[in-house]
Write a protein that holds these residues in place. Sequence first.
Motif, PDB file in Angstrom:
ATOM      1  N   ILE A  72       0.852  -1.272  -0.134  1.00 46.48           N
ATOM      2  CA  ILE A  72       0.066   0.059  -0.076  1.00 46.48           C
ATOM      3  C   ILE A  72       0.757   1.340  -0.051  1.00 46.48           C
ATOM      4  O   ILE A  72       0.696   2.219  -0.672  1.00 46.48           O
ATOM      5  CB  ILE A  72      -0.877   0.067   1.232  1.00 46.48           C
ATOM      6  CG1 ILE A  72      -1.866  -1.402   1.232  1.00 46.48           C
ATOM      7  CG2 ILE A  72      -1.934   1.267   1.306  1.00 46.48           C
ATOM      8  CD1 ILE A  72      -2.551  -1.563   2.562  1.00 46.48           C
ATOM      9  N   GLU A  73       1.731   1.316   0.759  1.00 50.81           N
ATOM     10  CA  GLU A  73       2.508   2.493   1.030  1.00 50.81           C
ATOM     11  C   GLU A  73       3.607   2.676  -0.040  1.00 50.81           C
ATOM     12  O   GLU A  73       3.814   3.877  -0.442  1.00 50.81           O
ATOM     13  CB  GLU A  73       3.376   2.575   2.432  1.00 50.81           C
ATOM     14  CG  GLU A  73       4.284   1.346   2.460  1.00 50.81           C
ATOM     15  CD  GLU A  73       3.746   0.307   3.455  1.00 50.81           C
ATOM     16  OE1 GLU A  73       2.510   0.053   3.267  1.00 50.81           O
ATOM     17  OE2 GLU A  73       4.380  -0.304   4.456  1.00 50.81           O
ATOM     18  N   PHE A  98       0.682  12.923  11.516  1.00 48.64           N
ATOM     19  CA  PHE A  98       0.385  12.265  10.675  1.00 48.64           C
ATOM     20  C   PHE A  98       0.722  12.650   9.161  1.00 48.64           C
ATOM     21  O   PHE A  98       1.482  12.086   8.403  1.00 48.64           O
ATOM     22  CB  PHE A  98      -1.271  11.978  10.570  1.00 48.64           C
ATOM     23  CG  PHE A  98      -1.601  11.279   9.375  1.00 48.64           C
ATOM     24  CD1 PHE A  98      -1.180   9.970   8.864  1.00 48.64           C
ATOM     25  CD2 PHE A  98      -2.664  11.934   8.729  1.00 48.64           C
ATOM     26  CE1 PHE A  98      -1.920   9.308   7.826  1.00 48.64           C
ATOM     27  CE2 PHE A  98      -3.391  11.324   7.492  1.00 48.64           C
ATOM     28  CZ  PHE A  98      -2.997  10.130   7.094  1.00 48.64           C
TER      29      PHE A  98
ATOM     30  N   LYS B 363      -7.647  -1.652  11.617  1.00 52.85           N
ATOM     31  CA  LYS B 363      -7.360  -1.838  10.259  1.00 52.85           C
ATOM     32  C   LYS B 363      -7.378  -0.887   9.267  1.00 52.85           C
ATOM     33  O   LYS B 363      -6.869  -0.611   8.499  1.00 52.85           O
ATOM     34  CB  LYS B 363      -7.699  -3.076   9.681  1.00 52.85           C
ATOM     35  CG  LYS B 363      -7.262  -4.539  10.314  1.00 52.85           C
ATOM     36  CD  LYS B 363      -7.483  -5.722   9.522  1.00 52.85           C
ATOM     37  CE  LYS B 363      -6.882  -7.021   9.996  1.00 52.85           C
ATOM     38  NZ  LYS B 363      -7.563  -8.204   9.869  1.00 52.85           N
ATOM     39  N   LYS B 364      -8.531  -0.123   9.473  1.00 47.09           N
ATOM     40  CA  LYS B 364      -9.106   0.865   8.562  1.00 47.09           C
ATOM     41  C   LYS B 364      -8.054   1.927   8.362  1.00 47.09           C
ATOM     42  O   LYS B 364      -7.695   2.665   7.819  1.00 47.09           O
ATOM     43  CB  LYS B 364     -10.380   1.473   8.857  1.00 47.09           C
ATOM     44  CG  LYS B 364     -11.459   0.961   7.997  1.00 47.09           C
ATOM     45  CD  LYS B 364     -12.792   1.736   8.070  1.00 47.09           C
ATOM     46  CE  LYS B 364     -14.109   0.725   7.790  1.00 47.09           C
ATOM     47  NZ  LYS B 364     -15.175   1.413   8.327  1.00 47.09           N
ATOM     48  N   ALA B 365      -7.674   2.374  10.024  1.00 46.99           N
ATOM     49  CA  ALA B 365      -6.941   3.382  10.135  1.00 46.99           C
ATOM     50  C   ALA B 365      -5.439   3.047   9.684  1.00 46.99           C
ATOM     51  O   ALA B 365      -4.609   3.835   9.005  1.00 46.99           O
ATOM     52  CB  ALA B 365      -6.783   3.734  11.468  1.00 46.99           C
ATOM     53  N   TYR B 367      -4.602   1.231   7.195  1.00 49.33           N
ATOM     54  CA  TYR B 367      -4.655   1.189   5.814  1.00 49.33           C
ATOM     55  C   TYR B 367      -4.679   2.819   5.255  1.00 49.33           C
ATOM     56  O   TYR B 367      -4.010   3.025   4.283  1.00 49.33           O
ATOM     57  CB  TYR B 367      -6.041   0.562   5.213  1.00 49.33           C
ATOM     58  CG  TYR B 367      -6.506   0.828   3.913  1.00 49.33           C
ATOM     59  CD1 TYR B 367      -5.627   0.930   2.574  1.00 49.33           C
ATOM     60  CD2 TYR B 367      -7.766   1.623   3.701  1.00 49.33           C
ATOM     61  CE1 TYR B 367      -6.301   1.242   1.343  1.00 49.33           C
ATOM     62  CE2 TYR B 367      -8.248   2.031   2.290  1.00 49.33           C
ATOM     63  CZ  TYR B 367      -7.482   1.791   1.116  1.00 49.33           C
ATOM     64  OH  TYR B 367      -7.580   2.084  -0.071  1.00 49.33           O
ATOM     65  N   TYR B 368      -5.603   3.462   6.029  1.00 55.06           N
ATOM     66  CA  TYR B 368      -5.534   4.946   5.693  1.00 55.06           C
ATOM     67  C   TYR B 368      -4.206   5.480   5.738  1.00 55.06           C
ATOM     68  O   TYR B 368      -3.867   6.143   4.789  1.00 55.06           O
ATOM     69  CB  TYR B 368      -6.390   5.652   6.532  1.00 55.06           C
ATOM     70  CG  TYR B 368      -6.602   7.029   6.184  1.00 55.06           C
ATOM     71  CD1 TYR B 368      -7.592   7.527   5.063  1.00 55.06           C
ATOM     72  CD2 TYR B 368      -6.462   8.071   6.979  1.00 55.06           C
ATOM     73  CE1 TYR B 368      -7.907   8.680   4.876  1.00 55.06           C
ATOM     74  CE2 TYR B 368      -6.621   9.273   6.916  1.00 55.06           C
ATOM     75  CZ  TYR B 368      -7.372   9.718   5.689  1.00 55.06           C
ATOM     76  OH  TYR B 368      -7.602  11.108   5.500  1.00 55.06           O
ATOM     77  N   MET B 369      -3.357   5.372   6.682  1.00 51.29           N
ATOM     78  CA  MET B 369      -2.219   6.002   6.896  1.00 51.29           C
ATOM     79  C   MET B 369      -1.178   5.390   5.906  1.00 51.29           C
ATOM     80  O   MET B 369      -0.299   6.158   5.387  1.00 51.29           O
ATOM     81  CB  MET B 369      -1.598   5.702   8.208  1.00 51.29           C
ATOM     82  CG  MET B 369      -2.399   6.143   9.444  1.00 51.29           C
ATOM     83  SD  MET B 369      -1.840   5.880  10.993  1.00 51.29           S
ATOM     84  CE  MET B 369      -0.733   7.107  11.315  1.00 51.29           C
ATOM     85  N   GLN B 370      -1.331   4.007   5.669  1.00 51.90           N
ATOM     86  CA  GLN B 370      -0.340   3.590   4.537  1.00 51.90           C
ATOM     87  C   GLN B 370      -0.853   4.118   3.343  1.00 51.90           C
ATOM     88  O   GLN B 370       0.319   4.094   2.576  1.00 51.90           O
ATOM     89  CB  GLN B 370      -0.495   2.149   4.595  1.00 51.90           C
ATOM     90  CG  GLN B 370       0.156   1.056   5.700  1.00 51.90           C
ATOM     91  CD  GLN B 370      -0.166  -0.197   5.431  1.00 51.90           C
ATOM     92  OE1 GLN B 370      -1.115  -0.703   5.904  1.00 51.90           O
ATOM     93  NE2 GLN B 370       0.870  -1.026   4.685  1.00 51.90           N
ATOM     94  N   SER B 371      -1.786   4.292   3.005  1.00 51.99           N
ATOM     95  CA  SER B 371      -2.263   4.871   1.451  1.00 51.99           C
ATOM     96  C   SER B 371      -1.728   6.202   1.462  1.00 51.99           C
ATOM     97  O   SER B 371      -2.022   6.949   0.331  1.00 51.99           O
ATOM     98  CB  SER B 371      -3.887   4.780   1.514  1.00 51.99           C
ATOM     99  OG  SER B 371      -4.261   5.687   2.067  1.00 51.99           O
ATOM    100  N   ARG B 372      -1.260   6.883   2.501  1.00 45.75           N
ATOM    101  CA  ARG B 372      -0.670   8.082   2.584  1.00 45.75           C
ATOM    102  C   ARG B 372       0.939   8.086   2.342  1.00 45.75           C
ATOM    103  O   ARG B 372       1.604   9.125   2.527  1.00 45.75           O
ATOM    104  CB  ARG B 372      -0.994   9.183   3.470  1.00 45.75           C
ATOM    105  CG  ARG B 372      -2.492   9.474   3.524  1.00 45.75           C
ATOM    106  CD  ARG B 372      -2.903  10.178   2.335  1.00 45.75           C
ATOM    107  NE  ARG B 372      -4.374  10.271   2.437  1.00 45.75           N
ATOM    108  CZ  ARG B 372      -5.424  10.156   1.338  1.00 45.75           C
ATOM    109  NH1 ARG B 372      -4.826   9.018   0.534  1.00 45.75           N
ATOM    110  NH2 ARG B 372      -6.556  10.329   1.539  1.00 45.75           N
ATOM    111  N   ARG B 376       4.150   0.643   7.197  1.00 42.04           N
ATOM    112  CA  ARG B 376       3.143  -0.186   7.812  1.00 42.04           C
ATOM    113  C   ARG B 376       3.851   0.043   9.437  1.00 42.04           C
ATOM    114  O   ARG B 376       2.693   0.295  10.152  1.00 42.04           O
ATOM    115  CB  ARG B 376       3.104  -1.267   7.626  1.00 42.04           C
ATOM    116  CG  ARG B 376       1.928  -2.382   8.105  1.00 42.04           C
ATOM    117  CD  ARG B 376       1.984  -3.844   7.702  1.00 42.04           C
ATOM    118  NE  ARG B 376       1.030  -4.510   8.487  1.00 42.04           N
ATOM    119  CZ  ARG B 376      -0.274  -4.733   8.120  1.00 42.04           C
ATOM    120  NH1 ARG B 376      -0.643  -4.189   7.043  1.00 42.04           N
ATOM    121  NH2 ARG B 376      -0.820  -5.515   8.802  1.00 42.04           N
ATOM    122  N   LEU B 383      -0.140   4.414  15.634  1.00 45.95           N
ATOM    123  CA  LEU B 383      -1.779   3.952  16.176  1.00 45.95           C
ATOM    124  C   LEU B 383      -1.403   3.470  17.366  1.00 45.95           C
ATOM    125  O   LEU B 383      -2.431   3.811  18.458  1.00 45.95           O
ATOM    126  CB  LEU B 383      -2.149   2.893  15.057  1.00 45.95           C
ATOM    127  CG  LEU B 383      -2.908   3.455  13.868  1.00 45.95           C
ATOM    128  CD1 LEU B 383      -2.865   2.324  13.016  1.00 45.95           C
ATOM    129  CD2 LEU B 383      -3.776   4.308  14.143  1.00 45.95           C
TER     130      LEU B 383
END
Lengths: 257, 418
Positions: A72-73, A98, B363-365, B367-372, B376, B383
């Motif tokens: 993903i990252e 963040f 898990k959603k959080a 994913y959200y952070m990784q998507s930025r 991980r 988190l």
Amino acid sequence: MLSIKNLHASVEEKQILKGLNLEVKPGEVHAIMGPNGAGKSTLGYVLSGREGYSVQDGSASLQGADLLDMDIEERAKAGLFLAFQYPVEIPGVSNLEFLKAAVDAQREARGEEALSSAEFLKMAREASKQVNLPIEFLKRGVNEGFSGGEKKRNEILQMLLLQPKLCILDESDSGLDIDALQVVAKGVNSLRSPDRGFIVVTHYQRLLDYIKPDFVHVLSDGKIVKSGDASLALELEEQGYAWLNKQPEDDAEGLQV
Amino acid sequence: MSEWLNTVLSRAQSVDDWLSPKREQSLALLRDAKWPNRKTEAWKYTPLRAVENAQFAAPADVEAAVTAIAGLESIDLVFINGRFAAEQSTANLPQGLHITQLADVSEADKTWALQAFAAIKPSRHLFGLVNDALATEGVIIDVAASAKITAPVRIVNQLSENAEAHNRVLVRVAQQASLTVVEQTIGDAYSFNTAFAEYDIADDASLEHYRFALQTDKAMSVGGSHFQLANRSQLNSTLVGFGSSLSRLDVDVTHGGEHAFAKLNAIYLLDGEELFDLHSTIEHAQPHGTTEENVRGIVGDSATAVFNGRIHIHRDAQKTLAELNNRNLLMSNKAVINTKPELEIYADDVRCAHGATIAEIDKKALYYMQSRGVDRAQAQVMLNFGFINELVDQMPNAALAEWLRPQLRQRFAKMEVN
Ligand SMILES: Nc1ncnc2c1ncn2[C@@H]1O[C@H](COP(=O)(O)OP(=O)(O)OP(=O)(O)O)[C@@H](O)[C@H]1O
Ligand SMILES: [Mg+2]
């Protein structure tokens, strides 16, 4: 720059994307419209690598690199950005912290030097001004207690900070008041450049008044069933999607790009 | 019989002051008390061997300077090894706030203080009784009706090597008054202290309370904060604990009036072989009371966390709203958490939720952070810290939150590597 070919993807054994093709060239803005449940958000999730979404067939590449093979990252570092339809609240993790982590990661991936806290803060302050989000919001937890519209603006803020190559905006216009809609549109337009591509998922033609698309596609039942220029959005606004069911199967196929 | 307890009994003989009538009662109970062992419910998971036969030589005279908390304009009451340090304490008090040393109380103070002493939480464990008998040092804090005291009162107990100290705090917040109290214990060297505070919060009065039990390592500490609420009183309490070779706190709230509100947040962050034991009892004795209790801990290495959370809703306490939540994040497979929810409800029209869980990563959080673009592993760390930081964010006093957060962050960062 983004090349999606024959993409088949499912979530929890349910087939959602059923052979989707899409080609986005640098500088282009593609709007995707289509009925609820068609798979528009799913496309964003699959491209960004969300857990639980599996690809059966087809390919997706960004600037020649196989997206589907990356974590993903890594996809984000390769320049992919998804503005979520439903941004996640993360209480306890401050927005600033963040954002700094995200910007640091992005800069590292590009081989740029890390920003000092002061430099970063300056950048964040400017971006938050641009999306009309008070800087105090950035001290709170990520999206914590944000209104629907504030969450959407925060997505745009992140996009401004990260300067991605390919931006997917999933209904960034829904739930926005009229002023906020302009804010979002301006944010997107400020990023428009010959080397950046956009996919704008929306239900309403209005956003496209502000963000002029080069192409408009209709996504239905996991496929792009019709493509055209900006005028297609106006047509859809008038006609709705009832024609989707009436049209013979092969006719719809014929409309594909 | 514990040798240490023997010395307590003999030391108690020489205590003679205005509190003696109350001390006598506790002493009588102490004389019959058995040294707690594994079968003693209140100390089931918390071994007391280190105190049982301990001898604390008097500490060398120390010139410990207590540091201020940046940005906090507090009224300081400093105790060094149990003794009041006037030179480090604040002398000038705002109007409506009366503070006096236990040894200097006036006749007027005695009337209410004698009543309140050992009464807010009537049933006391062994160390509570010891404190009753031996605590000659401490303060009485009295806030006049309708006085809004904005400067926080900070009570600091600083302990150095070999110290043994017993301190007592009695607080009365009169009708419609408001007060902030910070209880802070400092010093990681081998020492033992008991520090108990009793709060009597009158009708429409409010108390913002903090207790920072941040002693670690060889320091041993047993203490408690007990609150009595009246009609429409408000309590907002935040407790933060690091573990040590013995660290035990009892936080108790009695809803003695209607429409009282208590928000209790507790955080513990444990590492190494530390132990932290939190016991909490909420008594809803009157109708329309609300309690929101959130207890969150991160337990690393081979540390042990004990949480015993009891909610008791009496028969008359209709329309009570009580929620108690204990969530734990275990950072290693040697880490131990003993959590025991106890719920007793005798009223039928109440809403009550009570749960203890092992926290899982959102898990959603993630994913959200990784998507930025956040890795991980880094997202996970953020988190995990966010899990306790969420409660820090809820602290009403920003200066305290700013002071606390880096300490937690530093401790947490160290835990990650092992
Ligand atoms: N976890 C899941 N399990 C089963 N089905 C799912 C799951 N997640 C999504 N779906 C289904 O996948 C389909 C496509 O959903 P998606 O969110 O991509 O639609 P959409 O085109 O974005 O719709 P909208 O316009 O309402 O946002 C829907 O029918 C949805 O119910
Ligand atoms: Mg959608």
